[in-house]
Design a protein around this motif. Structure first.
Motif, PDB file in Angstrom:
ATOM      1  N   LEU A 111       0.669   3.375  24.017  1.00 47.21           N
ATOM      2  CA  LEU A 111       1.669   4.127  23.270  1.00 47.21           C
ATOM      3  C   LEU A 111       2.977   3.369  23.066  1.00 47.21           C
ATOM      4  N   ALA A 112       3.246   2.371  23.903  1.00 46.76           N
ATOM      5  CA  ALA A 112       4.512   1.647  23.800  1.00 46.76           C
ATOM      6  C   ALA A 112       4.324   0.250  24.373  1.00 46.76           C
ATOM      7  N   SER A 113       5.390  -0.555  24.320  1.00 44.66           N
ATOM      8  CA  SER A 113       5.353  -1.914  24.837  1.00 44.66           C
ATOM      9  C   SER A 113       6.714  -2.264  25.409  1.00 44.66           C
ATOM     10  N   GLY A 114       6.763  -3.355  26.182  1.00 41.41           N
ATOM     11  CA  GLY A 114       8.016  -3.810  26.760  1.00 41.41           C
ATOM     12  C   GLY A 114       8.590  -2.818  27.749  1.00 41.41           C
ATOM     13  N   ARG A 115       9.939  -2.744  27.787  1.00 42.31           N
ATOM     14  CA  ARG A 115      10.616  -1.825  28.708  1.00 42.31           C
ATOM     15  C   ARG A 115      10.239  -0.370  28.441  1.00 42.31           C
ATOM     16  N   LEU A 170       7.387   0.714  30.519  1.00 43.49           N
ATOM     17  CA  LEU A 170       7.698   1.013  31.913  1.00 43.49           C
ATOM     18  C   LEU A 170       8.264   2.415  32.060  1.00 43.49           C
ATOM     19  N   TRP A 171       9.210   2.791  31.195  1.00 44.29           N
ATOM     20  CA  TRP A 171       9.803   4.124  31.304  1.00 44.29           C
ATOM     21  C   TRP A 171       8.804   5.210  30.910  1.00 44.29           C
ATOM     22  N   LEU A 172       7.949   4.931  29.957  1.00 40.99           N
ATOM     23  CA  LEU A 172       6.922   5.902  29.590  1.00 40.99           C
ATOM     24  C   LEU A 172       5.939   6.091  30.732  1.00 40.99           C
ATOM     25  N   TRP A 173       5.591   4.991  31.388  1.00 37.64           N
ATOM     26  CA  TRP A 173       4.695   5.091  32.549  1.00 37.64           C
ATOM     27  C   TRP A 173       5.331   5.929  33.652  1.00 37.64           C
ATOM     28  N   ALA A 174       6.614   5.689  33.935  1.00 41.43           N
ATOM     29  CA  ALA A 174       7.305   6.479  34.959  1.00 41.43           C
ATOM     30  C   ALA A 174       7.310   7.962  34.591  1.00 41.43           C
ATOM     31  N   ALA A 175       7.529   8.256  33.308  1.00 43.49           N
ATOM     32  CA  ALA A 175       7.512   9.658  32.876  1.00 43.49           C
ATOM     33  C   ALA A 175       6.132  10.266  33.043  1.00 43.49           C
ATOM     34  N   LEU A 176       5.086   9.512  32.724  1.00 44.03           N
ATOM     35  CA  LEU A 176       3.723  10.014  32.887  1.00 44.03           C
ATOM     36  C   LEU A 176       3.406  10.269  34.359  1.00 44.03           C
ATOM     37  N   VAL A 177       3.860   9.376  35.226  1.00 50.86           N
ATOM     38  CA  VAL A 177       3.610   9.546  36.659  1.00 50.86           C
ATOM     39  C   VAL A 177       4.317  10.792  37.182  1.00 50.86           C
ATOM     40  N   ILE A 178       5.578  10.964  36.815  1.00 49.95           N
ATOM     41  CA  ILE A 178       6.330  12.145  37.266  1.00 49.95           C
ATOM     42  C   ILE A 178       5.685  13.420  36.738  1.00 49.95           C
ATOM     43  N   TRP A 224       8.689  -2.434  42.149  1.00 49.48           N
ATOM     44  CA  TRP A 224       9.486  -2.332  40.926  1.00 49.48           C
ATOM     45  C   TRP A 224       9.591  -3.685  40.235  1.00 49.48           C
ATOM     46  N   TRP A 225       9.745  -4.741  41.000  1.00 47.88           N
ATOM     47  CA  TRP A 225       9.842  -6.083  40.422  1.00 47.88           C
ATOM     48  C   TRP A 225       8.540  -6.462  39.718  1.00 47.88           C
ATOM     49  N   GLY A 226       7.414  -6.128  40.355  1.00 47.64           N
ATOM     50  CA  GLY A 226       6.130  -6.414  39.730  1.00 47.64           C
ATOM     51  C   GLY A 226       5.912  -5.618  38.462  1.00 47.64           C
ATOM     52  N   LEU A 227       6.343  -4.352  38.462  1.00 48.94           N
ATOM     53  CA  LEU A 227       6.217  -3.539  37.244  1.00 48.94           C
ATOM     54  C   LEU A 227       7.067  -4.094  36.109  1.00 48.94           C
ATOM     55  N   ARG A 228       8.271  -4.549  36.434  1.00 48.18           N
ATOM     56  CA  ARG A 228       9.112  -5.166  35.412  1.00 48.18           C
ATOM     57  C   ARG A 228       8.453  -6.417  34.839  1.00 48.18           C
ATOM     58  N   ALA A 229       7.882  -7.223  35.733  1.00 50.48           N
ATOM     59  CA  ALA A 229       7.212  -8.437  35.266  1.00 50.48           C
ATOM     60  C   ALA A 229       6.042  -8.092  34.354  1.00 50.48           C
ATOM     61  N   GLU A 248       7.435  -6.809  30.938  1.00 52.14           N
ATOM     62  CA  GLU A 248       8.119  -7.805  30.116  1.00 52.14           C
ATOM     63  C   GLU A 248       7.253  -9.008  29.799  1.00 52.14           C
ATOM     64  N   ASP A 249       6.007  -8.983  30.224  1.00 56.99           N
ATOM     65  CA  ASP A 249       5.103 -10.076  29.877  1.00 56.99           C
ATOM     66  C   ASP A 249       4.975 -10.137  28.347  1.00 56.99           C
ATOM     67  N   SER A 250       5.236 -11.298  27.800  1.00 55.29           N
ATOM     68  CA  SER A 250       5.224 -11.423  26.343  1.00 55.29           C
ATOM     69  C   SER A 250       3.832 -11.243  25.746  1.00 55.29           C
ATOM     70  N   ASP A 251       2.799 -11.478  26.540  1.00 56.42           N
ATOM     71  CA  ASP A 251       1.423 -11.354  26.049  1.00 56.42           C
ATOM     72  C   ASP A 251       0.673 -10.375  26.937  1.00 56.42           C
ATOM     73  N   PRO A 252       0.478  -9.119  26.539  1.00 60.39           N
ATOM     74  CA  PRO A 252      -0.229  -8.141  27.379  1.00 60.39           C
ATOM     75  C   PRO A 252      -1.647  -8.559  27.726  1.00 60.39           C
ATOM     76  N   GLN A 253      -2.227  -9.486  26.927  1.00 59.84           N
ATOM     77  CA  GLN A 253      -3.582  -9.937  27.187  1.00 59.84           C
ATOM     78  C   GLN A 253      -3.612 -11.227  28.010  1.00 59.84           C
TER      79      GLN A 253
END
Length: 460
Positions: free
Chosen positions: A255-259, A262-270, A369-374, A377-382
């Motif tokens: 549904l989204a990419s980049g930062r 991460l925030w969408l994932w946090a919202a889904l988890v909550i 949290w550091w790993g989730l940010r990495a 922000e990975d430029s290539d999801p694949q």
């Protein structure tokens, strides 16, 4: 003369490069050998000489590098030393359970820290793949040994159908003689290692390296079978929670990419946690679970444990001393009943003080949290690093989830795995494109310690 000097310099650089490539595996192998010796007899503190013999050349060759967890781990080890000083039984001579205590436990905690630094020294994605495969092989070996040695007639499972299944397996396999693993400890070892097999499988598919796909599938099936037979409900919950978090990450990526991912994932988890909590409170099954003996027993243990933390906020009651301290001062009887507090951070707070628990929380949550940010922000999801990093994060999630309801690692001889998920997250992050490691975990740790000191200054 100049050419000879240049040749020696180049030879030295080549030697350091080779040592840097081999160093993580040499140190990790030495740690595993030392842990095997310590596991047989926790009083063998001399086993630390084996990994230290590999650590010193690695330091000389600058094979080790600084990590975001250096300060929290240093504080963790320091509070463990204070816990040895505070322990009434320094040598474990009067232990009432099989869990190590005093100096015995300190050796295990130091080996766990060395395992983290061995993993943090990995340099390339190929090394991370081999290290991940090594830990999945370790988990498969633990699961296989449990299945082959557990006597289901003498040690039945908590559920009768699983006991009958175990008896059927036992009838078809020769029962091996030797050390028998505790089912709860086995579940605690397998829960954080099982997600690594999934990450290895996804990596094998993306890279078309089908040997790693087969290896991940084989080790994962063996670990899943072993975890199922342990009837470790905390282990089942940990793996299920880790897989749910991984599925939420995949959905957020669709549904989204980049930062935003991460925030969408946090919202889904909550949202998922709130929905699961509401369903549990509203459904008859949820009410029965909350009113059941296990839930009320856990809450009573946590309340008693917090009282012990209040009694020893800075020094802790001593490494491995929970059993007698709990029975004497919380239950006011002289018969030890529980070996640990059934919660990772609470148990560390009781035995090593509040500072040790804060250091552990900052290290594990900060690395998550550091790993989730990495990963976000990975430029290539694949990219090749993504599955390995996600597998490490799911492993870390399984450890944290299991630590909420039980403490099978810190309070047993399986303590070696305490920092392994964090080390794998740090190593897998090498393949992502991200800025240098943030310094905020250090500031967060310093702020938390300052607040606690200010709050408890008068009692101190």
């Amino acid at each position: 003369m100049w050419s000879m000097t240049k040749g020696r310099r180049q030879a030295g650089q080549a030697a350091r490069s080779v040592l840097g490539d081999l160093f993580p595996f040499l140190l990790l192998g030495a740690v595993l050998v030392a842990w095997a010796l310590w596991y047989q007899n926790p009083s063998r503190g001399w086993a630390l000489i084996i990994p230290l013999a590999f650590l010193l050349p690695g330091i000389a060759a600058r094979a080790l590098r600084r990590t975001p967890l250096d300060l929290p781990l240093a504080l963790f080890v320091l509070t463990a030393l204070v816990g040895v000083w505070a322990a009434y039984d320094h040598d474990g001579a009067r232990a009432v359970f099989a869990a190590p205590s005093g100096w015995q436990k300190l050796w295990g905690l130091l080996l766990a820290t060395l395992a983290f630094y061995a993993l943090s020294a990995l340099r390339t994605p190929a090394q991370v793949v081999w290290a991940t495969a090594l830990w999945t092989a370790f988990g498969a070996a633990v699961a296989g040994w449990f299945i082959a040695t557990n006597d289901w007639a003498a040690q039945p499972a908590q559920w009768a159908p699983i006991t009958r299944l175990g008896l059927e397996i036992q009838a078809r396999l020769p029962l091996l003689a030797g050390h028998r693993l505790n089912a709860n400890v086995t579940g605690g070892l397998l829960a954080p290692l099982l997600p690594l097999s999934l990450g290895l499988m996804v990596w094998g598919v993306r890279q078309r390296a089908y040997r790693w796909l087969a290896w991940g599938a084989l080790t994962g099936l063996i670990m899943a079978a072993g975890l199922f037979l342990t009837t470790s409900r905390g282990g089942w919950l940990a793996v299920a929670g880790a897989l749910a978090l991984g599925a939420a990450w995949w959905l957020a990526g669709r549904l989204a990419s980049g930062r935003r991912r991460l925030w969408l994932w946090a919202a889904l988890v909550i949202l998922g946690l709130v929905a699961a909590g509401a369903l549990a409170l509203a459904s008859p099954l949820g009410k029965r679970l909350l009113a059941g003996h296990d839930a009320t027993n856990r809450f009573a243990i946590y309340e008693q444990g917090l009282l012990l933390v209040r009694d020893y906020p800075f020094t802790g009651s001593g490494l491995g001393n929970f059993a007698l301290v709990h029975s004497t001062y919380a239950l006011m009887i002289h018969v030890p009943i529980l070996a640990h507090a059934h919660n990772l951070l609470l148990n560390i707070a009781i035995e090593q003080g509040v500072f040790g628990a804060v250091a552990t929380a900052v290290a594990l949550l900060g690395m998550a949290w550091w790993g989730l940010r990495a990963l976000a922000e990975d430029s290539d999801p694949q990219s090749s690093a993504s599955p390995l990093l996600l597998g490490g994060l799911m492993s870390l999630a399984a450890l944290l989830i299991h630590g909420l309801v039980d403490d099978p690692l810190y309070s047993s001889r399986g303590v070696l795995l305490l920092w392994v998920p964090a080390g794998l997250v740090l190593a897998a992050r090498l393949g992502t494109e991200l800025a240098p490691a943030p310094r905020w975990p250090r500031f967060a740790l310093a702020a938390a310690l300052a607040i606690m000191l200010a709050w408890s200054w008068r009692p101190l």
